[in-house]
Design an enzyme around this catalytic site. Structure first.
Site, PDB file in Angstrom:
ATOM      1  N   ASP A 158      78.439  13.771  37.603  1.00  0.00           N
ATOM      2  CA  ASP A 158      77.543  12.602  37.619  1.00  0.00           C
ATOM      3  C   ASP A 158      76.458  12.621  36.552  1.00  0.00           C
ATOM      4  O   ASP A 158      75.564  11.778  36.580  1.00  0.00           O
ATOM      5  CB  ASP A 158      76.880  12.417  39.000  1.00  0.00           C
ATOM      6  CG  ASP A 158      77.825  11.730  39.975  1.00  0.00           C
ATOM      7  OD1 ASP A 158      78.856  11.191  39.512  1.00  0.00           O
ATOM      8  OD2 ASP A 158      77.545  11.741  41.183  1.00  0.00           O
ATOM      9  N   LYS A 204      79.307  12.436  31.811  1.00  0.00           N
ATOM     10  CA  LYS A 204      80.324  12.869  30.842  1.00  0.00           C
ATOM     11  C   LYS A 204      81.307  11.733  30.527  1.00  0.00           C
ATOM     12  O   LYS A 204      81.559  11.429  29.365  1.00  0.00           O
ATOM     13  CB  LYS A 204      81.105  14.080  31.403  1.00  0.00           C
ATOM     14  CG  LYS A 204      80.245  15.289  31.651  1.00  0.00           C
ATOM     15  CD  LYS A 204      81.059  16.455  32.182  1.00  0.00           C
ATOM     16  CE  LYS A 204      81.605  16.226  33.581  1.00  0.00           C
ATOM     17  NZ  LYS A 204      80.569  16.140  34.627  1.00  0.00           N
ATOM     18  N   THR A 205      81.841  11.135  31.591  1.00  0.00           N
ATOM     19  CA  THR A 205      82.823  10.067  31.403  1.00  0.00           C
ATOM     20  C   THR A 205      82.187   8.877  30.695  1.00  0.00           C
ATOM     21  O   THR A 205      82.775   8.302  29.767  1.00  0.00           O
ATOM     22  CB  THR A 205      83.388   9.621  32.757  1.00  0.00           C
ATOM     23  OG1 THR A 205      83.713  10.796  33.509  1.00  0.00           O
ATOM     24  CG2 THR A 205      84.627   8.775  32.594  1.00  0.00           C
ATOM     25  N   HIS A 237      84.865  21.308  32.364  1.00  0.00           N
ATOM     26  CA  HIS A 237      85.379  22.548  31.806  1.00  0.00           C
ATOM     27  C   HIS A 237      86.743  22.919  32.364  1.00  0.00           C
ATOM     28  O   HIS A 237      87.316  23.915  31.982  1.00  0.00           O
ATOM     29  CB  HIS A 237      84.375  23.683  31.992  1.00  0.00           C
ATOM     30  CG  HIS A 237      83.808  23.745  33.360  1.00  0.00           C
ATOM     31  ND1 HIS A 237      82.481  23.490  33.619  1.00  0.00           N
ATOM     32  CD2 HIS A 237      84.392  23.971  34.528  1.00  0.00           C
ATOM     33  CE1 HIS A 237      82.288  23.587  34.914  1.00  0.00           C
ATOM     34  NE2 HIS A 237      83.421  23.882  35.490  1.00  0.00           N
TER      35      HIS A 237
HETATM   36  P1  GDP Z   1      80.425  12.357  35.108  1.00  0.00           P
HETATM   37  O1  GDP Z   1      80.712  12.727  36.531  1.00  0.00           O
HETATM   38  O2  GDP Z   1      79.610  13.396  34.420  1.00  0.00           O
HETATM   39  O3  GDP Z   1      81.634  11.963  34.315  1.00  0.00           O
HETATM   40  O4  GDP Z   1      79.442  11.088  35.188  1.00  0.00           O
HETATM   41  P2  GDP Z   1      79.757   9.534  35.023  1.00  0.00           P
HETATM   42  O5  GDP Z   1      79.958   9.198  33.607  1.00  0.00           O
HETATM   43  O6  GDP Z   1      80.791   9.144  35.980  1.00  0.00           O
HETATM   44  O7  GDP Z   1      78.350   8.922  35.437  1.00  0.00           O
HETATM   45  C1  GDP Z   1      77.807   9.102  36.730  1.00  0.00           C
HETATM   46  C2  GDP Z   1      76.872   7.965  37.056  1.00  0.00           C
HETATM   47  O8  GDP Z   1      75.750   7.965  36.190  1.00  0.00           O
HETATM   48  C3  GDP Z   1      77.531   6.604  36.906  1.00  0.00           C
HETATM   49  O9  GDP Z   1      77.097   5.774  37.957  1.00  0.00           O
HETATM   50  C4  GDP Z   1      77.000   6.102  35.575  1.00  0.00           C
HETATM   51  O10 GDP Z   1      76.912   4.686  35.549  1.00  0.00           O
HETATM   52  C5  GDP Z   1      75.630   6.714  35.525  1.00  0.00           C
HETATM   53  N1  GDP Z   1      75.171   6.951  34.160  1.00  0.00           N
HETATM   54  C6  GDP Z   1      75.843   7.618  33.197  1.00  0.00           C
HETATM   55  N2  GDP Z   1      75.143   7.624  32.051  1.00  0.00           N
HETATM   56  C7  GDP Z   1      73.998   6.949  32.295  1.00  0.00           C
HETATM   57  C8  GDP Z   1      72.860   6.604  31.484  1.00  0.00           C
HETATM   58  O11 GDP Z   1      72.748   6.914  30.323  1.00  0.00           O
HETATM   59  N3  GDP Z   1      71.866   5.904  32.119  1.00  0.00           N
HETATM   60  C9  GDP Z   1      71.936   5.528  33.414  1.00  0.00           C
HETATM   61  N4  GDP Z   1      70.925   4.859  33.919  1.00  0.00           N
HETATM   62  N5  GDP Z   1      72.993   5.822  34.181  1.00  0.00           N
HETATM   63  C10 GDP Z   1      74.026   6.528  33.646  1.00  0.00           C
END
Ligand code: GDP
Length: 473
Positions: free
Chosen positions: A82, A85-86, A129
């Site tokens: 969260d 990354k994605t 990872h």
């Molecule tokens: P991952 O689990 O690392 O791949 O995270 P995700 O890309 O799925 O992002 C997790 C949550 O954080 C999602 O609800 C995204 O919309 C939110 N999010 C990701 N990047 C940002 C950002 O730069 N700003 C804000 N406000 N939310 C973000």
């Protein structure tokens, strides 16, 4: 084939067998001793080569330094769940598609390329990872640079630390992307400070690790992140020889209903062309088509290019290495050899021949290594710290425990893959392994030891270090 190699007619070889009372037809398999007898009988001299020689010269071909040309960096994005990354992978892909085709529809093939200031960057499109270690576990190192994503509203979390340890274990330089900077509660400075505790020293803290504040959602500062990657890549002086047969690594593979086995490979050296015959893991095939992430067919793919290949006979695994071979016979021979080795390994693993403390110790002793790698998971941070401190005291000039990774929480699959790549044993203190981790550990023969009394744990490690550990307690 034997007849062919002796330059005899197959029918004569078959006749010879008949005279011996054996009915054989072309394509039947004979063992090496029989083959040798036949060859001698036909007046040939036999030179026995070791079986593993079938693979010789396939990988890690030494290139003449003069033939090396610069190649794009290959980047993996890691970090806590969260933290974005994605989102980051998506927004980078959308903002900078190679060759000015912004907006073009890209498909997920496991990796993609973007362009920044005329420079190409390859991203592995599987965040986290898991993919990274799966590759390393198979002996392939695909990543040149790791982007560590840390959400500025959440700071350093357990998987952040895991990612740091994975990157360090692989010797891959880190660039920190402090994400979600658009959020009012974002605190980038806190991230930098907390990273210090894990020996990631960013530039503003006097270190050498670049950090960039970004917002994946708003697209803020993505250019700066890409520039940081290019800068890091220049320091690394990444090079490969494009003018030879290709080798590389499988990034993703699947069985497609319409297209058969489809594997996305990352070419690491040489140039892959349609028509090439390749071996990938235990599989082989003739490259029927090369397709990039925009669905375009390519004639060839050079170093650091990710490309889907069609034409494999079977589906290899992510992390398998691939190489171009001379002909179909060689491809078959290698893939058969590998399938046999894989079966033998599976049997050996069942017998639990790897990863036990005793065996690791004896390996250490014979190899003269001085470090005893451990992964320690515990219920609370306090007890982990106590264990690490106690292990520190145990160290002598000859041998010491090296904690590759420690953290609070259950033992997970990621711990197993880290154990596999760093050849570590896993210690669980008041925690258990989850189902997936237990399965993975069983498969790879990694030993997990459980304790609930620190004294017992230290005693065992002490005993292991002096080579006196009693089997299974
Ligand atoms: P991952 O689990 O690392 O791949 O995270 P995700 O890309 O799925 O992002 C997790 C949550 O954080 C999602 O609800 C995204 O919309 C939110 N999010 C990701 N990047 C940002 C950002 O730069 N700003 C804000 N406000 N939310 C973000």
């Amino acid at each position: 084939e034997l007849a062919q190699r002796m330059a005899e007619r197959a029918v004569d070889v078959v006749k010879y067998f008949m005279k011996q009372g054996q009915m054989m037809k072309p394509g039947d398999v004979i063992d090496a001793d029989t083959a040798e007898l036949v060859a001698v009988e036909f007046g040939h001299t036999v030179k026995r080569v070791s079986e593993s020689d079938v693979e010789e010269g396939l990988f890690d071909i030494q290139d003449n330094p003069d033939d090396l040309k610069p190649r794009p960096p290959v980047v993996t994005i890691m970090g806590h769940v969260d933290h974005g990354k994605t989102s980051l992978l998506d927004s980078i892909r959308k903002a900078n598609v190679v060759s000015g085709e912004a907006g073009g529809i890209t498909q997920h093939i496991g990796a993609y390329q973007v362009e920044q200031d005329g420079q190409t960057i390859t991203f592995i499109d599987t965040p986290g990872h898991a993919a990274f270690t799966a590759m390393r576990a198979r002996g392939a190192q695909a990543t040149d640079i790791a982007i560590l994503v840390v959400a500025a509203d959440d700071s350093v979390m357990p998987q952040t630390i895991e990612s740091i340890n994975h990157a360090k274990a692989a010797g891959v330089p880190i660039i920190v992307a402090i994400n979600k900077i658009d959020k009012p509660e974002a605190n980038a400075q806190k991230v930098r400070t907390e990273l210090l505790q894990h020996e990631v020293f960013v530039e503003s803290m006097g270190g050498e690790v670049q950090d960039v504040e970004v917002s994946a959602i708003k697209g803020t500062n993505l250019d700066a992140l890409l520039e940081a990657i290019i800068l890091q890549a220049e320091i690394l002086e990444l090079k490969a020889n494009p003018d030879r047969t290709a080798e590389g690594v499988v990034v993703e593979a699947k069985l497609d209903k319409g297209r058969g086995s489809v594997a996305t490979v990352l070419v690491q050296a040489g140039t892959l062309k349609t028509g090439d015959i390749i071996v990938a893991g235990n599989e082989w095939g003739r490259v029927r088509a090369l397709v990039n992430e925009r669905g375009q067919q390519l004639k060839e793919a050079g170093p650091s290019t990710p490309v889907e290949i069609l034409g494999l006979q079977g589906t290899p695994q992510a992390g398998d290495r691939f190489a171009v071979v001379e002909n179909e016979a060689q491809a078959r021979e290698i893939s058969e050899y590998r399938q046999r080795v894989a079966r033998e390994k599976a049997v050996a693993r069942q017998a639990g021949q790897r990863g036990s403390l005793e065996q690791m110790m004896s390996q250490l002793q014979t190899s003269g290594l001085k470090e005893f790698p451990l992964i320690i998971k515990g219920d609370v941070q306090g007890s982990i710290e106590a264990i690490v401190a106690a292990l520190d005291k145990l160290g002598t000039d000859e041998v010491r425990a090296r904690v590759v990774h420690s953290g609070a929480g259950a033992i997970t699959e990621s711990d197993i893959s880290l154990a596999e790549t760093s050849e570590a044993a896993i210690i669980g203190f008041n925690v258990r392994a989850n189902k997936q981790a237990r399965d993975a550990a069983e498969q790879s023969g990694i030993e997990i030891r459980y304790y609930n009394i620190i004294y017992d744990l230290i005693d065992d490690i002490k005993a292991a270090m002096s080579g006196l550990l009693s089997p299974e307690r």
